[in-house]
Design an enzyme around this catalytic site. Structure first.
Site, PDB file in Angstrom:
ATOM      1  N   LYS A 154     -64.576 -47.404  12.516  1.00  0.00           N
ATOM      2  CA  LYS A 154     -63.564 -46.339  12.655  1.00  0.00           C
ATOM      3  C   LYS A 154     -63.516 -45.911  14.095  1.00  0.00           C
ATOM      4  O   LYS A 154     -64.527 -45.991  14.785  1.00  0.00           O
ATOM      5  CB  LYS A 154     -63.922 -45.140  11.764  1.00  0.00           C
ATOM      6  N   LYS A 180     -67.328 -54.036   8.393  1.00  0.00           N
ATOM      7  CA  LYS A 180     -66.021 -54.634   8.170  1.00  0.00           C
ATOM      8  C   LYS A 180     -64.925 -53.997   9.018  1.00  0.00           C
ATOM      9  O   LYS A 180     -65.032 -52.833   9.418  1.00  0.00           O
ATOM     10  CB  LYS A 180     -65.645 -54.630   6.675  1.00  0.00           C
ATOM     11  N   ASP A 182     -61.122 -52.539   9.426  1.00  0.00           N
ATOM     12  CA  ASP A 182     -60.321 -51.734   8.508  1.00  0.00           C
ATOM     13  C   ASP A 182     -59.089 -52.521   8.054  1.00  0.00           C
ATOM     14  O   ASP A 182     -58.731 -53.525   8.667  1.00  0.00           O
ATOM     15  CB  ASP A 182     -59.932 -50.401   9.153  1.00  0.00           C
ATOM     16  N   GLU A 183     -58.481 -52.060   6.971  1.00  0.00           N
ATOM     17  CA  GLU A 183     -57.402 -52.849   6.360  1.00  0.00           C
ATOM     18  C   GLU A 183     -56.193 -53.018   7.265  1.00  0.00           C
ATOM     19  O   GLU A 183     -55.459 -54.002   7.149  1.00  0.00           O
ATOM     20  CB  GLU A 183     -56.984 -52.231   5.011  1.00  0.00           C
ATOM     21  N   HIS A 272     -59.596 -56.539   0.006  1.00  0.00           N
ATOM     22  CA  HIS A 272     -59.209 -55.132   0.145  1.00  0.00           C
ATOM     23  C   HIS A 272     -57.926 -54.943  -0.658  1.00  0.00           C
ATOM     24  O   HIS A 272     -57.060 -55.821  -0.658  1.00  0.00           O
ATOM     25  CB  HIS A 272     -58.985 -54.788   1.613  1.00  0.00           C
ATOM     26  N   LYS A 313     -63.104 -40.252  -1.972  1.00  0.00           N
ATOM     27  CA  LYS A 313     -61.872 -39.549  -1.602  1.00  0.00           C
ATOM     28  C   LYS A 313     -60.618 -40.070  -2.303  1.00  0.00           C
ATOM     29  O   LYS A 313     -59.572 -39.438  -2.262  1.00  0.00           O
ATOM     30  CB  LYS A 313     -61.670 -39.647  -0.073  1.00  0.00           C
TER      31      LYS A 313
HETATM   32  C1  CAP Z   1     -62.766 -46.200   3.698  1.00  0.00           C
HETATM   33  C2  CAP Z   1     -61.603 -47.100   3.925  1.00  0.00           C
HETATM   34  C3  CAP Z   1     -61.189 -48.033   2.773  1.00  0.00           C
HETATM   35  C4  CAP Z   1     -60.976 -47.364   1.424  1.00  0.00           C
HETATM   36  C5  CAP Z   1     -59.953 -48.036   0.553  1.00  0.00           C
HETATM   37  C6  CAP Z   1     -60.377 -46.292   4.296  1.00  0.00           C
HETATM   38  O1  CAP Z   1     -63.043 -45.407   4.814  1.00  0.00           O
HETATM   39  O2  CAP Z   1     -61.864 -47.907   5.044  1.00  0.00           O
HETATM   40  O3  CAP Z   1     -60.049 -48.685   3.201  1.00  0.00           O
HETATM   41  O4  CAP Z   1     -62.211 -47.397   0.795  1.00  0.00           O
HETATM   42  O5  CAP Z   1     -59.899 -47.467  -0.701  1.00  0.00           O
HETATM   43  O6  CAP Z   1     -59.672 -46.738   5.190  1.00  0.00           O
HETATM   44  O7  CAP Z   1     -60.143 -45.282   3.656  1.00  0.00           O
HETATM   45  P1  CAP Z   1     -63.887 -44.045   4.707  1.00  0.00           P
HETATM   46  P2  CAP Z   1     -60.433 -48.229  -2.001  1.00  0.00           P
HETATM   47  O8  CAP Z   1     -65.291 -44.425   4.300  1.00  0.00           O
HETATM   48  O9  CAP Z   1     -63.868 -43.455   6.086  1.00  0.00           O
HETATM   49  O10 CAP Z   1     -63.230 -43.177   3.711  1.00  0.00           O
HETATM   50  O11 CAP Z   1     -61.836 -48.687  -1.690  1.00  0.00           O
HETATM   51  O12 CAP Z   1     -60.362 -47.216  -3.068  1.00  0.00           O
HETATM   52  O13 CAP Z   1     -59.524 -49.379  -2.200  1.00  0.00           O
HETATM   53 MG    MG Z   2     -59.982 -48.773   5.164  1.00  0.00          MG
END
Ligand code: CAP
Ligand code: MG
Length: 430
Positions: A154, A180, A182-183, A272, A313
């Protein structure tokens, strides 16, 4: 009541083992009965059209006609059994164009949700399933019993390649197994995919040397197919074992092709699910996450985000997400009317490792493990890089939290003798 040439409602029909069965939740518009909706659903998703046609013959109808055999007016649930011959094996796009295609646009249905599918053996066997699965991932990571722990670099987007690699390094030496992308981090003007991969794998090697532990990097290769392939090849060249793909935004067809590419390259797939909420969130409309998870297992991902059983969250209930975990990790699933689940036999297909992520901090580790078990990857982005003393301390706090959990020591107690975990408590309380 008929739709075109056929009558599709047959409550006496006994589904065959070879049928593909779909459970839909449907809300008709005023004045339309569930029976009528069933005719439309079954017909439009198979061989029917709105009027009688001269090209239909009894032979087609006899061998290919689906049967709506279950109608529950209280719950608005219906089940349709489709003969397996209606579908081309190993073609998920084709299968979904039938059972999750035109029917979503039908005037008569105000809301329509595909709750679950039972795939017959012939269809299950036509898909590859995971190459590595849970055992394979554990073998690569050398983490035998505890959950794997990881982070997402992040901010999501903003760091340069060099900064990204540095954050990854600190995460690994702090004690995390997995780092990893991020998406939404792909290849940006200020963070080029190839440069990022080169630097981050260098950092991984250094971290492995320093810690004596295996470290994993999940590079996000999401792009159009040809470019994705090139990126996967580059990851392999640099010594990677995994690629991460945003499976819904690239689409099932690209994923199917990438499963072949990664098979050759011997790479595992971290899936993801970004965008799933558009399909899964409305409890009365769309496609359930359970269904998407089943499809992902068939397509052959090795790890899949499934939520945190309501702890983090993101939106999602514990019971729904635990059902998903069971579905992707077990071999035989029993039908459960309470959770709207159909039965499924996976016929030996490897299980997918569940990923618990989204709004997680070290303080939730014990609760997540208690709820979801140990066959999971727990990821924290903000919960690592938001630590008052920075990324490395955040990673340490995560590792301390998993140690305490595995030793069955309450986190609060463990924090008395573990500074980084204590600082995490100071910031995030509990
Ligand atoms: C988590 C995360 C993931 C989410 C996706 C985000 O970051 O990198 O993409 O977990 O949701 O961008 O929110 P944080 P899910 O740890 O900072 O929240 O796993 O429900 O598909
Ligand atoms: Mg993410």
């Amino acid at each position: 009541m008929i739709y075109g040439n056929c009558e599709f409602v047959n409550k006496k029909y006994k589904p065959k083992k070879t049928d593909l069965i779909v459970m839909y939740r449907v809300e008709p518009i005023k004045g339309v009965s569930l029976e009528r909706i069933c005719e439309l659903l079954a017909g439009e998703s198979s061989i029917g059209t709105w009027t009688k046609i001269s090209t239909m013959n009894p032979k087609i109808a006899k061998s290919l006609k689906p049967s709506a055999f279950y109608i529950n007016k209280k719950k608005n649930l219906v089940k349709i059994a489709y003969p397996e011959k209606l579908f081309e094996k190993k073609n998920m796009s084709g299968i979904l164009s039938s059972i999750a295609g035109n029917i979503y646009g039908m005037k008569e249905a105000k809301k329509l949700r595909l709750e679950d599918i039972t795939f017959p053996k012939s269809i299950i066997k036509s898909f590859p399933g995971p190459k590595y699965g849970i055992k394979g991932v554990r073998k690569i990571s050398k983490v035998k019993k505890r959950p794997l722990i990881g982070t997402i670099v992040k901010p999501k987007i903003g760091l340069t390649e060099k900064q990204h690699a540095k954050v990854a390094y600190e995460s690994w030496i702090g004690g995390l197994d997995v780092v990893k992308d991020d998406e939404n981090l792909t290849s940006m003007e200020f963070n080029n995919f190839y440069k990022r991969i080169n630097l981050t794998f260098k950092a991984r090697d250094k971290a492995e040397k320093k810690t004596g532990e295996k470290k994993i990097y999940l590079p996000n290769i999401t792009a159009e197919y040809e470019e994705m392939k090139k990126r996967a090849e580059h990851v392999k060249k640099k010594g990677g074992e995994f690629v991460m793909i945003d499976i819904l935004t690239v689409g099932w067809s690209a994923l199917a092709s990438m499963r072949k590419v990664t098979n050759k390259l011997k790479l595992a797939i971290h899936a993801h699910r970004a965008m799933h909420g558009a399909l899964t969130r409305d409890p009365k409309h769309g496609i359930s996450m359970l269904t998407l998870a089943k499809i992902s297992r068939l397509m052959g991902v090795d790890q899949l985000h499934i939520g945190t059983a309501g702890i983090g969250k993101m939106h999602g209930s514990a019971s729904e997400e635990l059902s998903i975990e069971e579905e992707i990790e077990e071999q035989k699933i029993k039908a459960n009317p309470k959770t709207n689940r159909l039965e499924q036999n996976w016929y030996g297909m490897k299980p997918v490792l569940a990923v618990a992520s989204g709004g997680v901090s070290p303080l939730q580790i014990s609760e997540i493990v208690k709820t979801m078990g140990t066959d999971i990857v727990i990821q924290a982005g903000g919960g690592v890089h938001g630590h008052p003393n920075g990324t490395e301390s955040g990673a340490r706090a995560m590792r301390q939290a998993i140690e305490a959990t595995m030793k069955k020591i309450p986190l609060k107690k463990y924090s008395k003798t573990h500074k980084e975990l204590e600082q995490a408590f100071d910031k995030w309380k509990n």
